[in-house]
Design an enzyme around this catalytic site. Structure first.
Site, PDB file in Angstrom:
ATOM      1  N   ASP A   1      -8.793  -6.020  -3.010  1.00  0.00           N
ATOM      2  CA  ASP A   1      -8.994  -5.213  -1.478  1.00  0.00           C
ATOM      3  C   ASP A   1      -9.931  -5.416  -1.088  1.00  0.00           C
ATOM      4  O   ASP A   1     -10.722  -5.421  -1.738  1.00  0.00           O
ATOM      5  CB  ASP A   1      -8.286  -4.703  -0.827  1.00  0.00           C
ATOM      6  N   SER A   2     -10.077  -5.349   0.100  1.00  0.00           N
ATOM      7  CA  SER A   2     -11.206  -5.492   0.751  1.00  0.00           C
ATOM      8  C   SER A   2     -11.547  -4.039   0.663  1.00  0.00           C
ATOM      9  O   SER A   2     -12.583  -3.229   0.639  1.00  0.00           O
ATOM     10  CB  SER A   2     -11.293  -5.725   2.387  1.00  0.00           C
TER      11      SER A   2
ATOM     12  N   CYS B   1      -4.564  -8.261  -0.614  1.00  0.00           N
ATOM     13  CA  CYS B   1      -5.262  -8.185   0.586  1.00  0.00           C
ATOM     14  C   CYS B   1      -4.009  -9.395   1.402  1.00  0.00           C
ATOM     15  O   CYS B   1      -4.625 -10.374   1.305  1.00  0.00           O
ATOM     16  CB  CYS B   1      -6.364  -8.506   0.958  1.00  0.00           C
TER      17      CYS B   1
ATOM     18  N   GLU C   1     -10.542   2.701   6.685  1.00  0.00           N
ATOM     19  CA  GLU C   1     -11.487   2.469   5.827  1.00  0.00           C
ATOM     20  C   GLU C   1     -12.486   3.890   5.490  1.00  0.00           C
ATOM     21  O   GLU C   1     -12.712   4.280   4.745  1.00  0.00           O
ATOM     22  CB  GLU C   1     -12.125   1.431   5.892  1.00  0.00           C
TER      23      GLU C   1
ATOM     24  N   CYS D   1      -0.956  -5.931   6.680  1.00  0.00           N
ATOM     25  CA  CYS D   1      -2.599  -6.021   6.500  1.00  0.00           C
ATOM     26  C   CYS D   1      -1.838  -4.902   5.840  1.00  0.00           C
ATOM     27  O   CYS D   1      -0.733  -3.777   6.549  1.00  0.00           O
ATOM     28  CB  CYS D   1      -3.692  -5.304   7.628  1.00  0.00           C
TER      29      CYS D   1
ATOM     30  N   HIS E   1      -3.744  -2.195   4.502  1.00  0.00           N
ATOM     31  CA  HIS E   1      -3.783  -0.853   5.183  1.00  0.00           C
ATOM     32  C   HIS E   1      -3.427  -0.410   6.033  1.00  0.00           C
ATOM     33  O   HIS E   1      -3.081   0.634   5.794  1.00  0.00           O
ATOM     34  CB  HIS E   1      -5.662  -1.230   5.834  1.00  0.00           C
TER      35      HIS E   1
HETATM   36  N1  DGL Z   1      -5.992  -5.319   3.440  1.00  0.00           N
HETATM   37  C1  DGL Z   1      -6.743  -6.564   3.994  1.00  0.00           C
HETATM   38  C2  DGL Z   1      -5.517  -7.102   4.400  1.00  0.00           C
HETATM   39  O1  DGL Z   1      -4.244  -7.202   4.208  1.00  0.00           O
HETATM   40  C3  DGL Z   1      -7.522  -6.233   5.712  1.00  0.00           C
HETATM   41  C4  DGL Z   1      -8.887  -7.027   5.224  1.00  0.00           C
HETATM   42  C5  DGL Z   1      -9.706  -6.613   6.202  1.00  0.00           C
HETATM   43  O2  DGL Z   1     -10.554  -6.049   5.337  1.00  0.00           O
HETATM   44  O3  DGL Z   1     -10.394  -6.711   7.357  1.00  0.00           O
HETATM   45  O4  DGL Z   1      -5.507  -8.002   5.473  1.00  0.00           O
END
Ligand code: DGL
Length: 265
Positions: free
Chosen positions: A7-8, A70, A150, A181, A183
Site C-alpha cells: 500500500d502507499s 490499495c 497516515e 480506500c 486507510h
Molecule cells: N490506501 C490507499 C487506497 O486504498 C490510499 C492511497 C493514497 O495514498 O492516496 O487508495
C-alpha cells in the site's frame, strides 16, 4: 508460502489484518510506501512506476502472491502489474469490494468514499455496474483523509468536521457505503458515528480471494499447508518508520517488530 502485500502506507494494514485472521500457514511481507504517500494525488504514470518497483521487490523476496492493498494503486496499476509479472497471481481490492457492495445493498444505490484518483477513475462504478448494470454508484474523492490517517488521525483537531463534510456530499438515498480506500477502516468508528448506512470494507473478501489462490497453488504444487505458531510479518517502510509503527500498532493492537527501511536506489 509467502504473501506480498503493499500500500502507499498504513492503509494496507486493514487488508493484512483480515489476511492474518484467515490464513495461518503463510508468512507475509508488507510494503508501505509512505515516502511516496499519498498516491491519490499523483498521476497514473507515477503510480504505475512506483507499483512496478514494489512488485519487483516483492518478487525478489520470493512471494507467491501479490496483494495490491490499495484502491488507488488497483485503479491505476493493477492491469500493468498483471501484464508485467505473470509468475504470481496479483489481486486488487476493487472487484472484491464491488462484489460485497452489490450483495449488501438492497436498493442498489451505493456510495464510495475514496481518494480523488480512485473517484476520478470510476473503477468502482465500472466494477459494480458489471455485476448489476441497474445499480447507481456515487463516488466522493476525499483528498485530505489519507494523509491525515497516515500521520495519525487523532493528531488533528479538525478530523471529524472534515470527515462530516465529505460524507455529507453523498446523497441520502444510498443504503450502502464502500470504504474505497484501505486507510478508511482505520477510522471506521468515526465513520460509523457520522453515517447510518451499511458499511462495506473490501478487506475480508480480499483475504478470502488470497486464501482461494493459495489453496489452488498448494494443490498444484503439493505444498503441505501447516498451521504456524505465529505468522511472521516483515514490514518494509519507505518513509518514517516510527510514525508507521505508532499508527500501525494502534490499529493492529500489537507491537510491530521486524520493521525495516527498504534499500532504494
Ligand atoms: N490506501 C490507499 C487506497 O486504498 C490510499 C492511497 C493514497 O495514498 O492516496 O487508495
Amino acid at each position: 508460502m509467502k504473501i506480498g502485500v503493499f500500500d502507499s502506507g498504513v492503509g494496507g494494514l486493514s487488508v493484512l489484518k483480515q489476511i492474518k485472521e484467515k490464513i495461518d500457514f503463510a508468512d507475509v511481507i508488507y510494503y508501505g510506501d509512505s515516502l511516496n504517500s499519498p498516491y491519490g494525488s499523483k498521476s497514473v504514470e507515477e503510480i504505475q512506476k512506483l507499483c512496478l518497483k514494489i512488485a519487483e521487490f516483492l518478487i525478489d523476496n520470493r512471494v507467491n502472491i501479490i496483494v495490491v492493498a490499495c484502491n488507488t494503486a488497483t485503479a491505476a496499476a493493477l492491469e500493468t502489474l498483471k501484464e508485467r509479472f505473470t509468475s504470481v497471481p496479483i489481486i486488487g481490492v476493487v472487484e472484491p469490494g464491488a462484489a460485497i457492495a452489490i450483495k449488501e445493498s438492497k436498493n442498489k444505490k451505493i456510495g464510495v468514499l475514496s481518494t480523488p484518483l480512485t473517484a476520478k477513475s470510476k473503477v468502482y462504478e465500472k466494477a459494480i455496474k458489471k455485476i448489476n448494470p441497474k445499480s447507481e454508484v456515487f463516488q466522493k474523492g476525499c483528498e485530505l483523509l489519507c494523509p491525515m490517517i497516515e500521520k495519525g488521525w487523532e493528531s488533528s483537531e479538525k478530523n471529524l468536521n472534515l470527515l462530516k463534510e465529505y460524507i455529507h456530499q453523498l446523497p441520502e438515498e444510498i443504503d450502502t457505503l464502500v470504504l474505497g480506500c484501505t486507510h478508511y477502516p482505520l477510522i471506521r468508528d468515526d465513520i460509523e458515528i457520522l453515517i447510518d448506512k451499511k458499511i462495506v470494507d473490501p478487506a475480508e473478501e480480499v483475504a478470502m480471494q488470497v486464501l482461494f489462490e493459495l489453496n489452488k497453488l498448494a494443490l498444484r504444487t503439493g505444498f503441505k499447508k501447516e498451521k504456524k505458531e505465529k505468522v511472521k510479518v516483515d514490514y518494509f517502510v519507505s518513509g518514517d518508520i516510527e510514525i508507521f509503527k505508532k499508527v500501525g500498532e494502534r490499529f493492529l493492537g500489537e507491537k510491530l517488530s521486524n520493521v525495516y527501511q527498504p534499500l532504494t536506489d
